[in-house]
Design a protein around this motif. Structure first.
Motif, mmCIF file in Angstrom:
data_model
loop_
_atom_site.group_PDB
_atom_site.id
_atom_site.type_symbol
_atom_site.label_atom_id
_atom_site.label_comp_id
_atom_site.label_asym_id
_atom_site.label_seq_id
_atom_site.Cartn_x
_atom_site.Cartn_y
_atom_site.Cartn_z
ATOM 1 N N LEU A 193 0.819 -1.211 0.000
ATOM 2 C CA LEU A 193 0.000 0.000 0.000
ATOM 3 C C LEU A 193 0.854 1.263 0.000
ATOM 4 O O LEU A 193 0.497 2.263 -0.639
ATOM 5 C CB LEU A 193 -0.932 -0.007 1.218
ATOM 6 N N SER A 194 1.960 1.227 0.702
ATOM 7 C CA SER A 194 2.805 2.418 0.756
ATOM 8 C C SER A 194 3.370 2.751 -0.624
ATOM 9 O O SER A 194 3.356 3.916 -1.055
ATOM 10 C CB SER A 194 3.939 2.201 1.762
ATOM 11 N N SER A 195 3.850 1.731 -1.337
ATOM 12 C CA SER A 195 4.368 1.969 -2.691
ATOM 13 C C SER A 195 3.259 2.417 -3.632
ATOM 14 O O SER A 195 3.459 3.299 -4.479
ATOM 15 C CB SER A 195 5.033 0.696 -3.223
ATOM 16 N N GLU A 196 2.080 1.804 -3.497
ATOM 17 C CA GLU A 196 0.951 2.198 -4.344
ATOM 18 C C GLU A 196 0.561 3.649 -4.095
ATOM 19 O O GLU A 196 0.258 4.395 -5.034
ATOM 20 C CB GLU A 196 -0.234 1.275 -4.056
ATOM 21 N N THR A 249 -6.963 11.366 -6.366
ATOM 22 C CA THR A 249 -8.143 10.691 -5.815
ATOM 23 C C THR A 249 -7.790 9.302 -5.304
ATOM 24 O O THR A 249 -8.128 8.926 -4.174
ATOM 25 C CB THR A 249 -9.241 10.595 -6.883
ATOM 26 N N THR A 250 -7.080 8.520 -6.133
ATOM 27 C CA THR A 250 -6.687 7.176 -5.709
ATOM 28 C C THR A 250 -5.639 7.230 -4.610
ATOM 29 O O THR A 250 -5.673 6.426 -3.664
ATOM 30 C CB THR A 250 -6.154 6.380 -6.909
ATOM 31 N N ALA A 251 -4.704 8.167 -4.711
ATOM 32 C CA ALA A 251 -3.683 8.299 -3.670
ATOM 33 C C ALA A 251 -4.321 8.634 -2.327
ATOM 34 O O ALA A 251 -3.893 8.128 -1.276
ATOM 35 C CB ALA A 251 -2.676 9.377 -4.060
ATOM 36 N N LEU A 252 -5.369 9.460 -2.344
ATOM 37 C CA LEU A 252 -6.065 9.798 -1.104
ATOM 38 C C LEU A 252 -6.769 8.576 -0.515
ATOM 39 O O LEU A 252 -6.741 8.357 0.704
ATOM 40 C CB LEU A 252 -7.066 10.920 -1.367
ATOM 41 N N ASP A 299 3.204 5.915 -5.730
ATOM 42 C CA ASP A 299 3.133 5.868 -7.192
ATOM 43 C C ASP A 299 1.953 6.686 -7.703
ATOM 44 O O ASP A 299 2.078 7.440 -8.684
ATOM 45 C CB ASP A 299 3.014 4.415 -7.662
ATOM 46 N N ARG A 300 0.791 6.541 -7.075
ATOM 47 C CA ARG A 300 -0.384 7.306 -7.508
ATOM 48 C C ARG A 300 -0.180 8.804 -7.292
ATOM 49 O O ARG A 300 -0.600 9.623 -8.116
ATOM 50 C CB ARG A 300 -1.618 6.826 -6.732
ATOM 51 N N PHE A 301 0.439 9.149 -6.199
ATOM 52 C CA PHE A 301 0.681 10.568 -5.927
ATOM 53 C C PHE A 301 1.651 11.159 -6.948
ATOM 54 O O PHE A 301 1.473 12.294 -7.409
ATOM 55 C CB PHE A 301 1.228 10.730 -4.509
ATOM 56 N N ALA A 302 2.672 10.392 -7.324
ATOM 57 C CA ALA A 302 3.639 10.876 -8.304
ATOM 58 C C ALA A 302 3.006 11.038 -9.685
ATOM 59 O O ALA A 302 3.406 11.919 -10.459
ATOM 60 C CB ALA A 302 4.829 9.921 -8.378
ATOM 61 N N LEU A 303 2.005 10.207 -10.002
ATOM 62 C CA LEU A 303 1.329 10.293 -11.297
ATOM 63 C C LEU A 303 0.259 11.377 -11.331
ATOM 64 O O LEU A 303 -0.334 11.622 -12.385
ATOM 65 C CB LEU A 303 0.693 8.940 -11.643
ATOM 66 N N GLY A 304 -0.009 12.019 -10.214
ATOM 67 C CA GLY A 304 -1.044 13.049 -10.168
ATOM 68 C C GLY A 304 -2.440 12.492 -9.991
ATOM 69 O O GLY A 304 -3.422 13.231 -10.136
ATOM 70 N N ASP A 305 -2.551 11.193 -9.672
ATOM 71 C CA ASP A 305 -3.860 10.576 -9.409
ATOM 72 C C ASP A 305 -4.167 10.787 -7.926
ATOM 73 O O ASP A 305 -4.063 9.877 -7.106
ATOM 74 C CB ASP A 305 -3.815 9.088 -9.764
ATOM 75 N N ALA A 362 -4.145 6.336 1.028
ATOM 76 C CA ALA A 362 -3.628 6.937 2.259
ATOM 77 C C ALA A 362 -4.620 6.777 3.409
ATOM 78 O O ALA A 362 -4.228 6.474 4.547
ATOM 79 C CB ALA A 362 -3.323 8.416 2.020
ATOM 80 N N GLU A 363 -5.902 6.957 3.134
ATOM 81 C CA GLU A 363 -6.906 6.777 4.183
ATOM 82 C C GLU A 363 -7.008 5.317 4.607
ATOM 83 O O GLU A 363 -7.290 5.018 5.776
ATOM 84 C CB GLU A 363 -8.258 7.288 3.685
#
Length: 213
Positions: free
Chosen positions: A92-95, A106-109, A98-104, A112-113
């Motif tokens: 989950l941490s890597s995911e 919504t999924t990164a949030l 990765d999502r945050f770096a791609l600008g996604d 994280a939650e």
């Protein structure tokens, strides 16, 4: 005048003169035998079944119940197969990174939650969650424009049921009357600010609300 004809009795083949002739109407049959001779079939006229029959062997008998050792081995094998993971574990941490770096955001949030739900003091997940909320709020705000604008309904009342809204979006839409500003609608929505902004953007994009200014 009466004529009398006399002649010696007729003899059957194999009878002698001293033997008495059979009575009239009696038929002499050969003596019956107690056993019937089994018909013999030559090799030339044997059918396929008679040729295959000697070569067929009876399958070995199997026990009606499984052997105790085999039953335990089968049960252990079944448990081992079911205990194998069907898919690899997701980091989950890597995911999240990765999502945050791609600008996604919504999924990164969401990831994280999910991490914060398991580890409340996860500092990195808390930081990314806070940053994603800020970026998404800014993105939704740019689509809506100034929050002092007053949205109005863009559909008829009988058409609202066909929009497929959930209860929160339906409640927020019911408060749109052309008199309340976006900021006021966010306050009375009873939602988190980010959720209210996202719902207003969805209503605007589906054509349920509009701005007449």
């Amino acid at each position: 005048m009466t004529l009398r004809l006399s002649a010696p009795p007729l003899l059957l083949p194999g009878e002698t003169d001293g033997e008495s002739s059979p009575e009239a109407g009696e038929l002499r049959l050969p003596p019956a035998t107690s056993e019937l001779a089994e018909p013999t079939v030559s090799d030339d006229v044997q059918d396929g079944w008679s040729r295959e029959r000697p070569s067929r062997s009876r399958p070995p008998s199997q026990p009606a119940f499984p052997i105790e050792g085999e039953e335990e081995a089968g049960a252990l094998g079944l448990v081992a197969r079911r205990s194998r993971p069907s898919s690899p574990t997701i980091d989950l941490s890597s995911e999240m990174h990765d999502r945050f770096a791609l600008g996604d955001y919504t999924t990164a949030l969401r990831v994280a939650e999910l991490i914060l739900g398991r580890h409340e003091r996860h500092e990195e997940a808390a930081r990314i969650s806070r940053t994603c909320r800020e970026k998404l709020a800014s993105l939704y705000g740019s689509r809506l424009g100034p929050l002092d604008r007053r949205p109005a309904l863009a559909v008829e009342d009988e058409e609202v049921r066909w929009l497929g809204l959930d209860h929160r979006a339906g409640f927020l839409l019911s408060r749109v009357d052309g008199a309340h500003t976006l900021e006021e609608l966010i306050d009375i929505s009873s939602m988190q600010r980010l959720d209210a902004l996202r719902t207003l953007v969805e209503l605007l994009e589906m054509g349920a609300i509009c701005f007449r200014d």
